[in-house]
Design an enzyme around this catalytic site. Structure first.
Site, PDB file in Angstrom:
ATOM      1  N   TYR A 260     -35.544  34.825  39.064  1.00 43.28           N
ATOM      2  CA  TYR A 260     -36.090  33.949  40.114  1.00 43.28           C
ATOM      3  C   TYR A 260     -37.543  33.522  39.853  1.00 43.28           C
ATOM      4  O   TYR A 260     -38.190  34.058  38.991  1.00 43.28           O
ATOM      5  CB  TYR A 260     -35.855  34.504  41.508  1.00 43.28           C
ATOM      6  CG  TYR A 260     -36.500  35.791  41.983  1.00 43.28           C
ATOM      7  CD1 TYR A 260     -37.564  36.398  41.367  1.00 43.28           C
ATOM      8  CD2 TYR A 260     -35.994  36.395  43.147  1.00 43.28           C
ATOM      9  CE1 TYR A 260     -38.117  37.557  41.876  1.00 43.28           C
ATOM     10  CE2 TYR A 260     -36.538  37.555  43.662  1.00 43.28           C
ATOM     11  CZ  TYR A 260     -37.606  38.127  43.026  1.00 43.28           C
ATOM     12  OH  TYR A 260     -38.158  39.262  43.533  1.00 43.28           O
ATOM     13  N   GLU A 261     -37.972  32.509  40.568  1.00 43.47           N
ATOM     14  CA  GLU A 261     -39.274  31.858  40.303  1.00 43.47           C
ATOM     15  C   GLU A 261     -39.361  31.364  38.861  1.00 43.47           C
ATOM     16  O   GLU A 261     -40.456  31.355  38.273  1.00 43.47           O
ATOM     17  CB  GLU A 261     -40.448  32.793  40.609  1.00 43.47           C
ATOM     18  CG  GLU A 261     -40.584  33.199  42.052  1.00 43.47           C
ATOM     19  CD  GLU A 261     -40.744  32.026  43.010  1.00 43.47           C
ATOM     20  OE1 GLU A 261     -41.208  30.964  42.571  1.00 43.47           O
ATOM     21  OE2 GLU A 261     -40.382  32.181  44.183  1.00 43.47           O
ATOM     22  N   GLY A 262     -38.246  30.925  38.315  1.00 47.35           N
ATOM     23  CA  GLY A 262     -38.228  30.439  36.931  1.00 47.35           C
ATOM     24  C   GLY A 262     -37.795  31.530  35.988  1.00 47.35           C
ATOM     25  O   GLY A 262     -38.476  32.554  35.859  1.00 47.35           O
TER      26      GLY A 262
END
Lengths: 595, 595
Positions: free
Chosen positions: B437-439
């Site tokens: 998550y978050e890239g």
């Protein structure tokens, strides 16, 4: 969805593990190419169509304990009937006890498929195989006739009872008591934990093989005996008698393999569990090692199997999921993610590790067959030593890899990988037990150093290293970048392995803490280099065979090159870490309080 | 049990991240040594006593969806009250909006503690921090006054709404529509998925920050705007108005972080969700990047936090569990397993990676403070570039590490690690989301190559490499094996990083597939070398300070030596893999069908 990679399996069997040579051994004449192809085809069908669809169900609806009984996941008992009625429990066991008597090399892909399709299910036959091996080795003829055919038929299943709360890796600490009753039987008292499929409703009886101590036994591992303790006593005519005093008091709530019940078994709470001695008193550990060696190899195959299953899911997802434009500007539209270089790298890593660990395991299986059936005693001994050297590596390396590979499998799916419904997370959870049970990786590594390297002065290791050098030379005769790359990296890996073996031999006595601090790293290094050797051999075979199937063999060559460039360089890093250890330096010098 | 390692944290803050220098910056005068010590002490208390005990409960009794509402795990809402009433949401936010205005360097250990004690809980404040950052950067003064103090007070919480079913890593594919109503507001229509704490009952309102497209917006990422869409509309006096048309239609069933509800949010099914534009139309991605950069750094800290938590559990277990005699024959009795070399190796690996990733992250936090507050504009720009370079590494490397470290945490516990009740398995499951998550790590690596290496011609990277060379030289002035070992391995790592940066600069345009196939490997290499640099700096500081606390500083030196010998050598293996890639060779040449 699970599609058994039968073409890859047959390629490894024929080109790397020497199937023709194995089939020519006395007693293995039935293993003709046609039979082998048919066996793999049937196994593939059963695993793909019956067992794989039950895998997610087993995770959602695990085995349940209810007042001493354990109900397997719905559908498992029926699937087990199909499995045993197809003769799959007996593939590698002797025909005289109603097995099929096929080579281990042929049983091995079947075991891979079984585990890839449904790891939890596969554990029940895996443990039964271990029980059969132990009985065949140390049991009386009567015990063999009494138990083995029923285990092969799947009327009954088998278990291994080693662990106790205070005795995990350390079997010297086993406390379960076995008191002779004067009539040839014993009564057992104690608690065993972590007993896989220790209680269930898939078969009429469960044959527990149990480590325990007789009253006068010496302390430590030299005072452990092996007993048969059936759930139901068995009458002379083979019919079931009274319920024995062994009871499942609970099952564990686990990270993975949830359909496989992990039992706490209580022996003798109601007067004593009746057991029969297997072999001689105080030789139980020796017999259990036979069972464990078979089981350890099989757990190594579980590692290969989980890696392949995770790879299949990730590759399928990567070919479907559309996201982002390619970095090379070749499309203005978003493409399937398999076109993105890092996804390609992840899939290639998964695939290269899976293929290398499979090849090494199958080659080891062939060594076992040669050790059993080669007409020349000296050759049998050579192959036995080679097999023994490879077992801890197959177990330790393949299972450690499976954690990395199933983790990459989650990563390829991105956010969807973290959602349980997609199934990638189950593989990640299930695989996590593999480097722990049947001896942790550290236990395998101790075995690799102690029994497999020091005991023969490094002879088995050095013979393998010499063989790798021959493959390095053969690579030199090939043109093209993939072969040059493999030649360089394999040569460097071979040197790293050779120098670490020398380091182990030179320092194990004088600086045991330093050598054993590198034990797992040595195991991994050996796996990486021996796996790389198999990839190099595959590449050479594919160069020879390429015109028959350019896409298949081209992929083998490319995957081997990837392995050479991405995996083999780790050998040098491991060598550096291993040889840097000194008994009184670095972290080995810290006190426990400093942690 | 979680004991915040405040001594380690303070050591890193003072000796490596330059706390004194940060506290001397204009506006950070409050960050006196006494204040910092007190803040860490209070955070440690709250996290250890209130939040950590709720962590396992959150796993057993996750957030539950019920007809559009989500009930958080029992105890979470009360804990959240304690958290916000202690002022912890505002540690690093400006005093003018009722934050505490402390440096990011001081907030960072607090964030580590929060995440180590309870990752699922910590996500709620983490997302709120991101919303605050975005509003402070791009919001109007009215929006800031309206929302930020209430978010800091914890009356409301914040979320980030980026992902849609067809738009995960690729935000160009966002489809959610925002239609202007002529009165300055917009109506939003669409589906957002993977919205962390997107619905819950811990606060009176939820402020969703949402990416959407206005009717005339250009295609792709240049047509995305950012909107505030509160769950309840907010009246001019700050009181809550009507329920807005955004509804949670389900939450996900996940591998880990189960207490953190991951919502599917439906916008506009009942006439349109009313939203306010933030900043200018079509600049949403730019604003979201501000939010994401803050969140990415915080997720990197989650990696550090999970590693530390897993280390603490494993070390505690290893000091208690008695099993087997020592390999060096020093005892005839079984000993605690911390005396076994491989357990020591695993713990040392966990510890070394945790310390290195913590040090790198804290040093990055200090760069952010310097970039904001240094009186010299040129220095601000230099520190900003350094911070920007480090963010994807802190995010990608620390989180990838946390998977390895939490996996080792399971392994140290052996069979008990696989049993859910012990808690080690939860860390392993929870950590698995961090590199996603978050890239994902690949997205971080693309950022590292594209925006952070190519854009400035490698200037930020080369400045760091030059600094490492100075540390290598300083190591040469020290006597003793640990320093020599670090000097050799760090020098070799620095060369590897330098040659990979040159490779990336030279080939990214001409052979993008090859360069991006090594993007994640470059990120890991940078993490390993920059982390090693911090370990080297720690070792030099400890050499200077040793007499003040020989046990503490001796452990720092030994751990740095272990890192040098076990972790830094991987840099060479990564370099080999990266520079071997050629666009038309190896696996990059295979067609998708060949997978």
């Amino acid at each position: 969805m699970y599609n058994a990679p039968t073409n890859d399996m047959l390629f490894v069997m024929k080109e790397l593990a020497g199937l023709d040579e194995i089939a020519a051994l006395p007693g293995y004449e039935d293993a003709t190419p046609e039979t082998v192809q048919a066996v793999l085809g049937e196994a593939s069908k059963l695993c793909g169509e019956v067992l794989a669809p039950l895998n997610a169900e087993g995770d959602r609806n695990p085995s349940r304990w209810d007042n001493g009984n354990v109900r397997a996941t719905p559908g498992f008992a029926e699937a087990f009937r199909q499995f045993v009625s197809g003769g799959w429990q007996g593939v590698q066991h002797p025909q005289e006890y109603e097995g099929q008597g096929l080579p281990k090399l042929v049983a091995t892909p079947c075991i891979e498929m079984l585990n890839a399709s449904n790891l939890s299910f596969a554990l029940c036959p895996l443990l039964t195989d271990g029980a059969i091996e132990a009985l065949l080795t140390a049991g009386t003829e009567e015990q063999k006739r009494h138990y083995v055919p029923r285990l092969i038929a799947g009327d009954w299943t088998g278990t291994m009872n080693l662990t106790e709360p205070q005795a995990g890796s350390d079997l010297a600490a086993v406390r379960t008591r076995a008191e002779p009753q004067g009539d040839g039987t014993y009564k057992l008292f104690g608690t065993k934990i972590f007993i896989t499929w220790g209680e269930h409703d898939m078969a009429a009886n469960i044959v527990h093989l149990v480590l325990a101590r007789t009253p006068d036994a010496p302390a430590g591992v030299k005072g452990i005996s092996l007993f048969i303790v059936p759930k139901f006593l068995v009458n002379d005519d083979g019919s079931l008698g009274a319920r024995n005093d062994v009871h499942c008091v609970s099952i564990e709530h686990k990270l993975g393999i949830k359909a496989s019940p992990t039992a706490v078994l209580q022996f003798g709470d109601h007067g004593g569990a009746i057991g029969q001695l297997v072999g001689e008193e105080n030789r139980g550990l020796e017999y259990m090692f036979i069972m464990m060696n078979a089981a350890r190899f099989a757990v190594g195959m579980q590692g290969v199997a989980m890696s392949d299953r995770a790879y299949q899911k990730a590759a399928a997802y990567a070919k479907e999921r559309v996201q982002s434009r390619p970095v090379d500007g070749s499309s203005k539209e978003a493409v399937t993610i398999i076109h993105h270089p890092d996804v390609r790298r992840m899939l290639s890593t998964m695939r290269a590790l899976t293929e290398a660990s499979r090849a090494l395991a199958y080659v080891a299986a062939a060594q076992s067959d040669l050790a059993r059936r080669h007409p020349d005693a000296q050759m049998r001994a050579m192959h036995e030593a080679r097999y023994e050297y490879l077992v801890p590596i197959v177990k330790g390396w393949s299972t450690e890899l499976s954690i990395d590979v199933t983790s990459l499998g989650v990563q390829v799916l991105g956010g969807m990988g973290f959602i349980e419904e997609t199934g990638a997370a189950q593989f990640y959870r299930d695989a996590r037990i593999l480097p722990i049970y049947e001896g942790t990786t550290a236990i395998q590594a101790n075995d690799l150093i102690g029994r497999k390297t020091l005991r023969d002065g490094g002879a088995a290791a050095k013979a393998l290293i010499a063989d790798i050098a021959r493959t390095v030379a053969a690579l030199g005769a090939q043109d093209g970048a993939p072969f040059k790359s493999m030649q360089n990296h394999l040569a460097r890996g071979q040197q790293a392995l050779a120098s670490v073996v020398d380091y182990v031999l030179a320092n194990a006595k004088t600086d045991p803490n330093a050598v054993f601090a590198g034990s797992v790293l040595y195991l991994k290094l050996a796996g990486i280099v021996l796996g790389g050797w198999q990839m190099a051999r595959a590449m050479l075979a594919s160069a020879r065979l390429k015109s028959a199937d350019p896409a298949f063999h081209g992929a083998k060559i490319a995957t081997a090159q990837f392995y050479a460039e991405h995996v083999l360089p780790q050998a040098v890093a491991l060598e550096a870490a291993i040889v840097s250890a000194k008994g009184d330096e670095g972290v080995l010098a810290l006190s426990a309080d400093q942690f």
